[in-house]
Scaffold this motif. Structure first.
Motif, PDB file in Angstrom:
ATOM      1  N   ALA A  47     -11.974   2.834   2.987  1.00 42.31           N
ATOM      2  CA  ALA A  47     -12.136   2.665   1.539  1.00 42.31           C
ATOM      3  C   ALA A  47     -11.195   1.599   0.993  1.00 42.31           C
ATOM      4  CB  ALA A  47     -11.888   3.996   0.833  1.00 42.31           C
ATOM      5  N   TYR A  48      -9.992   1.538   1.558  1.00 41.78           N
ATOM      6  CA  TYR A  48      -9.016   0.549   1.094  1.00 41.78           C
ATOM      7  C   TYR A  48      -9.498  -0.866   1.405  1.00 41.78           C
ATOM      8  CZ  TYR A  48      -4.446  -1.780   0.603  1.00 41.78           C
ATOM      9  OH  TYR A  48      -3.412  -2.619   0.231  1.00 41.78           O
TER      10      TYR A  48
ATOM     11  N   TYR B 239       0.858  -1.182   0.000  1.00 46.15           N
ATOM     12  CA  TYR B 239       0.000   0.000   0.000  1.00 46.15           C
ATOM     13  C   TYR B 239       0.893   1.230   0.000  1.00 46.15           C
ATOM     14  CZ  TYR B 239      -3.710   3.182   1.709  1.00 46.15           C
ATOM     15  OH  TYR B 239      -4.621   4.198   1.871  1.00 46.15           O
ATOM     16  N   ILE B 240       0.853   1.991  -1.089  1.00 45.47           N
ATOM     17  CA  ILE B 240       1.704   3.172  -1.225  1.00 45.47           C
ATOM     18  C   ILE B 240       1.016   4.368  -0.571  1.00 45.47           C
ATOM     19  CG2 ILE B 240       2.971   4.650  -2.814  1.00 45.47           C
ATOM     20  CD1 ILE B 240       2.673   2.451  -4.930  1.00 45.47           C
ATOM     21  N   ASN B 241       1.583   4.850   0.514  1.00 45.58           N
ATOM     22  CA  ASN B 241       1.032   6.020   1.195  1.00 45.58           C
ATOM     23  C   ASN B 241       1.475   7.291   0.451  1.00 45.58           C
ATOM     24  OD1 ASN B 241      -0.150   4.945   3.957  1.00 45.58           O
ATOM     25  ND2 ASN B 241       1.769   3.841   3.573  1.00 45.58           N
ATOM     26  N   ASP B 242       0.881   7.523  -0.704  1.00 47.93           N
ATOM     27  CA  ASP B 242       1.304   8.638  -1.551  1.00 47.93           C
ATOM     28  C   ASP B 242       0.339   9.820  -1.493  1.00 47.93           C
ATOM     29  OD1 ASP B 242      -0.742   7.325  -2.821  1.00 47.93           O
ATOM     30  OD2 ASP B 242       0.315   7.011  -4.712  1.00 47.93           O
ATOM     31  N   ALA B 243      -0.408   9.907  -0.405  1.00 48.16           N
ATOM     32  CA  ALA B 243      -1.267  11.062  -0.167  1.00 48.16           C
ATOM     33  C   ALA B 243      -1.021  11.520   1.272  1.00 48.16           C
ATOM     34  CB  ALA B 243      -2.734  10.691  -0.366  1.00 48.16           C
ATOM     35  N   GLY B 244      -1.097  12.833   1.494  1.00 50.01           N
ATOM     36  CA  GLY B 244      -0.915  13.301   2.855  1.00 50.01           C
ATOM     37  C   GLY B 244       0.279  14.215   3.024  1.00 50.01           C
ATOM     38  N   ALA B 245       0.448  14.675   4.261  1.00 51.95           N
ATOM     39  CA  ALA B 245       1.449  15.714   4.558  1.00 51.95           C
ATOM     40  C   ALA B 245       2.869  15.231   4.324  1.00 51.95           C
ATOM     41  CB  ALA B 245       1.277  16.179   6.005  1.00 51.95           C
ATOM     42  N   GLN B 246       3.135  13.916   4.571  1.00 53.05           N
ATOM     43  CA  GLN B 246       4.508  13.436   4.428  1.00 53.05           C
ATOM     44  C   GLN B 246       4.997  13.524   2.979  1.00 53.05           C
ATOM     45  OE1 GLN B 246       1.965  11.393   4.745  1.00 53.05           O
ATOM     46  NE2 GLN B 246       2.200   9.771   3.220  1.00 53.05           N
ATOM     47  N   ILE B 247       4.079  13.451   2.024  1.00 54.83           N
ATOM     48  CA  ILE B 247       4.463  13.561   0.615  1.00 54.83           C
ATOM     49  C   ILE B 247       4.784  15.014   0.261  1.00 54.83           C
ATOM     50  CG2 ILE B 247       3.709  13.171  -1.750  1.00 54.83           C
ATOM     51  CD1 ILE B 247       4.336  10.639  -0.179  1.00 54.83           C
ATOM     52  N   GLU B 248       4.081  15.953   0.901  1.00 57.39           N
ATOM     53  CA  GLU B 248       4.422  17.361   0.713  1.00 57.39           C
ATOM     54  C   GLU B 248       5.841  17.620   1.221  1.00 57.39           C
ATOM     55  OE1 GLU B 248       2.132  19.711  -0.507  1.00 57.39           O
ATOM     56  OE2 GLU B 248       0.705  18.086  -0.876  1.00 57.39           O
TER      57      GLU B 248
ATOM     58  N   SER C 162      -2.042   2.401  -4.811  1.00 56.09           N
ATOM     59  CA  SER C 162      -1.828   3.811  -4.499  1.00 56.09           C
ATOM     60  C   SER C 162      -2.966   4.368  -3.648  1.00 56.09           C
ATOM     61  CB  SER C 162      -1.730   4.624  -5.803  1.00 56.09           C
ATOM     62  OG  SER C 162      -1.845   6.004  -5.561  1.00 56.09           O
ATOM     63  N   GLU C 163      -2.597   4.901  -2.470  1.00 55.85           N
ATOM     64  CA  GLU C 163      -3.599   5.557  -1.622  1.00 55.85           C
ATOM     65  C   GLU C 163      -4.241   6.736  -2.359  1.00 55.85           C
ATOM     66  OE1 GLU C 163      -3.965   8.291   2.412  1.00 55.85           O
ATOM     67  OE2 GLU C 163      -2.035   7.373   1.905  1.00 55.85           O
ATOM     68  N   LYS C 164      -3.461   7.424  -3.165  1.00 51.88           N
ATOM     69  CA  LYS C 164      -3.946   8.609  -3.879  1.00 51.88           C
ATOM     70  C   LYS C 164      -5.176   8.283  -4.718  1.00 51.88           C
ATOM     71  CE  LYS C 164      -1.433  10.140  -7.245  1.00 51.88           C
ATOM     72  NZ  LYS C 164      -0.327  10.758  -8.029  1.00 51.88           N
ATOM     73  N   THR C 165      -5.227   7.061  -5.270  1.00 55.11           N
ATOM     74  CA  THR C 165      -6.364   6.700  -6.130  1.00 55.11           C
ATOM     75  C   THR C 165      -7.677   6.645  -5.353  1.00 55.11           C
ATOM     76  OG1 THR C 165      -6.029   4.304  -5.810  1.00 55.11           O
ATOM     77  CG2 THR C 165      -4.849   5.359  -7.635  1.00 55.11           C
ATOM     78  N   LEU C 166      -7.586   6.482  -4.029  1.00 55.85           N
ATOM     79  CA  LEU C 166      -8.806   6.455  -3.220  1.00 55.85           C
ATOM     80  C   LEU C 166      -9.438   7.837  -3.119  1.00 55.85           C
ATOM     81  CD1 LEU C 166      -7.587   4.200  -0.253  1.00 55.85           C
ATOM     82  CD2 LEU C 166      -9.057   3.510  -2.157  1.00 55.85           C
TER      83      LEU C 166
END
Length: 583
Positions: A337-338, A165-174, A260-264
């Motif tokens: 959702a995941y 599960y790619i955590n590619d959404a959220g503050a850490q990506i910023e 990808s989390e982003k797709t959710l």
């Protein structure tokens, strides 16, 4: 064949006949079990049949045990039956039964212990590290444990998918994007000074920044943050995931799905919105307030009406917020959702392998499963405790490249894949693990991976020796049960009994999600094999290759081949190489 399952069925049939004759029809046999006695001197198999049936039947356990024992003595494969303690029944099987079972092992080869297809679809998610840096040694343990769980469950007969599960959404990506942009500026010749607090300081981002500079030149410097941020974010995530895939490949781990989390969050409505709306229609989502947390209030706690999941109705400690005060979804909403997406893909069991610091996620994930899927799917959460690294008894310092930790690549590059994978499983995952670089590379019994691999190499060496002495080793593949019946030494029979535990162990490890059981078993099997080999040094008549007796040698080589099959099979499940020779 699983001999324990076989005898459990035989025992139930004999017990049922005894009880029917006594007028006790309709007893519940579900708690009857068969397992190896803790003390091998007590027999080959032990059953609790009398113990678990005594109370429901209002009978004395010893009386029931005596009656059951008389019936079990009628089994043609049973040598002796004894009642022990308060009512345990111990069985010793005839030698012919064990040598016949050895014949079956040789017939199955590397498929011995493989379970029949269950139709059970399992999703095993593991690693799932934020794509913000290299994998560290903590991720390494979760990676090995998750991969071994997936392998064992598949071998046990389940249909298994390995997922990241790619955590590619959220503050850490910023933060990742801004850290990468800083290294991009550095690559273009700017003096960036000390890395500001809150950004990622590791040297690994220098490479990403330099590649970004080659790709875009000075183009991004002329853009506002709102313009360059999406570009840098996408580029950095791709670079980090490529690095993570390479690290996993070093451990021989290839996952089937990278989700990808982003797709959710994408789409109108998004998959998160759809999942929340579905739960709202079924009464699991409501508007309400939460009581303040116990103890000192966190600074960001708000006493306000929120969109909440009614998770306390499905086993959680508290109801969980789904929407933040700014209107965006919480991380927990993405979890909902995941899971709904996995369920929609047809999985009926979801295994999450998480670090010990995620212990608070267990109840909430179990609650999500019940809310989304009811009884149609369930969750198993496996927690992995910390790994402490030592060299010659001294703690290992952190990696300069990573900035904060020892990387997975550091460990694998120094000692190799096999020691890492085996030793990460040589303790239960929820217990802390000490990993000593010196110990895992020494050639001694104290190094479990060497000891087990050496057993396989020794088995292959014995076969080569036999071939060199003119014995037709190709005949081992088709050796008949009559020839194998020549195996009468207690050490030889003990080895067969140990081999016979393998199918049961695979099933137990699969059900419990405990692949360390496999590593322990392989060590014990290797120890028994080395022990029998060493007996032959003191007693030449027990050697696996017996001079001037090709028939006995063939029987013993059948035993050696079976040991090699099981060790190779077990090592493959935990991702370790079974060497043909070791020097």
């Amino acid at each position: 064949m699983n001999i324990f399952a076989d005898f459990e069925q035989r025992i139930r049939e004999r017990v049922e006949a005894v009880l029917n004759a006594r007028g006790n029809e309709g007893a519940d046999f579900s708690r009857i079990g068969v397992e190896p006695p803790r003390d091998p001197s007590h027999g080959d198999l032990s059953t609790n049949a009398a113990m678990v049936l005594a109370k429901p039947l209002d009978a004395k356990p010893r009386d029931l045990a005596d009656a059951f024992a008389d019936a079990l003595r009628q089994d043609a494969d049973v040598e002796t039956v004894e009642v022990a303690g308060p009512g345990f029944i111990n069985l010793r099987l005839k030698s012919a039964y064990w040598t016949q079972h050895l014949h079956e092992i040789l017939g199955r080869g590397l498929d011995y212990g493989r379970g029949e297809a269950t139709g059970h679809r399992v999703n095993v998610e593991y690693v799932s590290a934020n794509p913000t840096g290299p994998l560290h040694v903590g991720h390494c343990r979760g990676a090995v444990v998750g991969d071994a769980i997936a392998n064992v469950m598949a071998f046990a007969g389940n249909e298994v998918s390995k997922e990241y599960y790619i955590n590619d959404a959220g503050a850490q990506i910023e933060v990742l994007a801004r850290s990468t942009f800083l290294r991009y500026r550095e690559a273009l010749g700017e003096a960036i000074g000390e890395i500001a607090a809150g950004l990622y300081p590791g040297d690994y981002l220098k490479t990403v920044g330099a590649a970004l500079a080659i790709r875009y030149g000075r183009e991004l410097l002329d853009q506002d943050e709102a313009e360059w941020l999406p570009t840098v974010k996408s580029y950095a995530i791709a670079a980090m995931m490529m690095s993570i895939r390479d690290d996993l490949k070093a451990l021989d781990i290839t996952q089937d799905v990278f989700f990808s989390e982003k797709t959710l969050h994408e789409g109108d409505p998004s998959r998160i919105t759809q999942a929340v709306d579905d739960l709202r229609e079924r009464g699991f989502v409501y508007q309400g307030t939460l009581p303040p947390p116990k103890g000192q209030l966190p600074e960001d706690w708000e006493d306000r009406e929120q969109t909440l999941l009614r998770s306390t109705e499905v086993g959680d400690d508290v109801d969980r917020p789904l929407v933040k005060s700014d209107g965006t979804y919480t991380y927990f909403a993405a979890d909902v959702a995941y899971f709904a997406d996995k369920f929609a893909r047809g999985f009926d069991e979801m295994v999450y392998v998480l670090g010990a610091d995620h212990g608070g996620y267990v109840k909430r994930l179990e609650a999500v499963a019940k809310a989304v899927a009811g009884d149609k799917a369930h969750v198993d959460v496996v927690l992995c405790q910390l790994v402490k690294l030592f060299r010659n008894g001294e703690p290992v310092r952190m990696s300069k490249r990573a900035g904060e930790f020892v990387t997975l690549a550091d460990v694998v590059n120094e000692v190799g894949r096999d020691p890492v994978r085996f030793m990460m499983l040589f303790r239960k995952s929820d217990a802390p693990l000490d990993f000593d670089f010196q110990r895992v590379t020494e050639q001694s019994k104290d190094n479990p991976v060497f000891y087990v691999q050496y057993a396989h190499a020794r088995a292959r060496s014995i076969m080569r020796q036999a071939d060199g002495e003119g014995i037709d080793v190709s005949a081992v593949a088709t050796v008949d049960a009559e020839t194998l019946s020549l195996l009468a030494d207690e050490g030889e029979l003990a080895l067969i009994r140990k081999l016979a535990e393998y199918p049961r162990l695979v099933q137990a490890a699969s059900l419990a999600k405990e692949p360390h059981r496999l590593a322990f078993y392989l060590y014990d099997l290797a120890s028994a094999f080395h022990g029998q080999y060493n007996r032959g040094k003191d007693h030449p008549e027990l050697r696996f290759v017996k001079a001037n007796d090709a028939t006995t040698s063939l029987a013993r080589l059948g035993l050696v081949q079976a040991v090699a099959f099981v060790i190779a099979s077990g090592l493959k499940l935990i991702g370790v190489h079974a060497p043909e020779e070791m020097r």
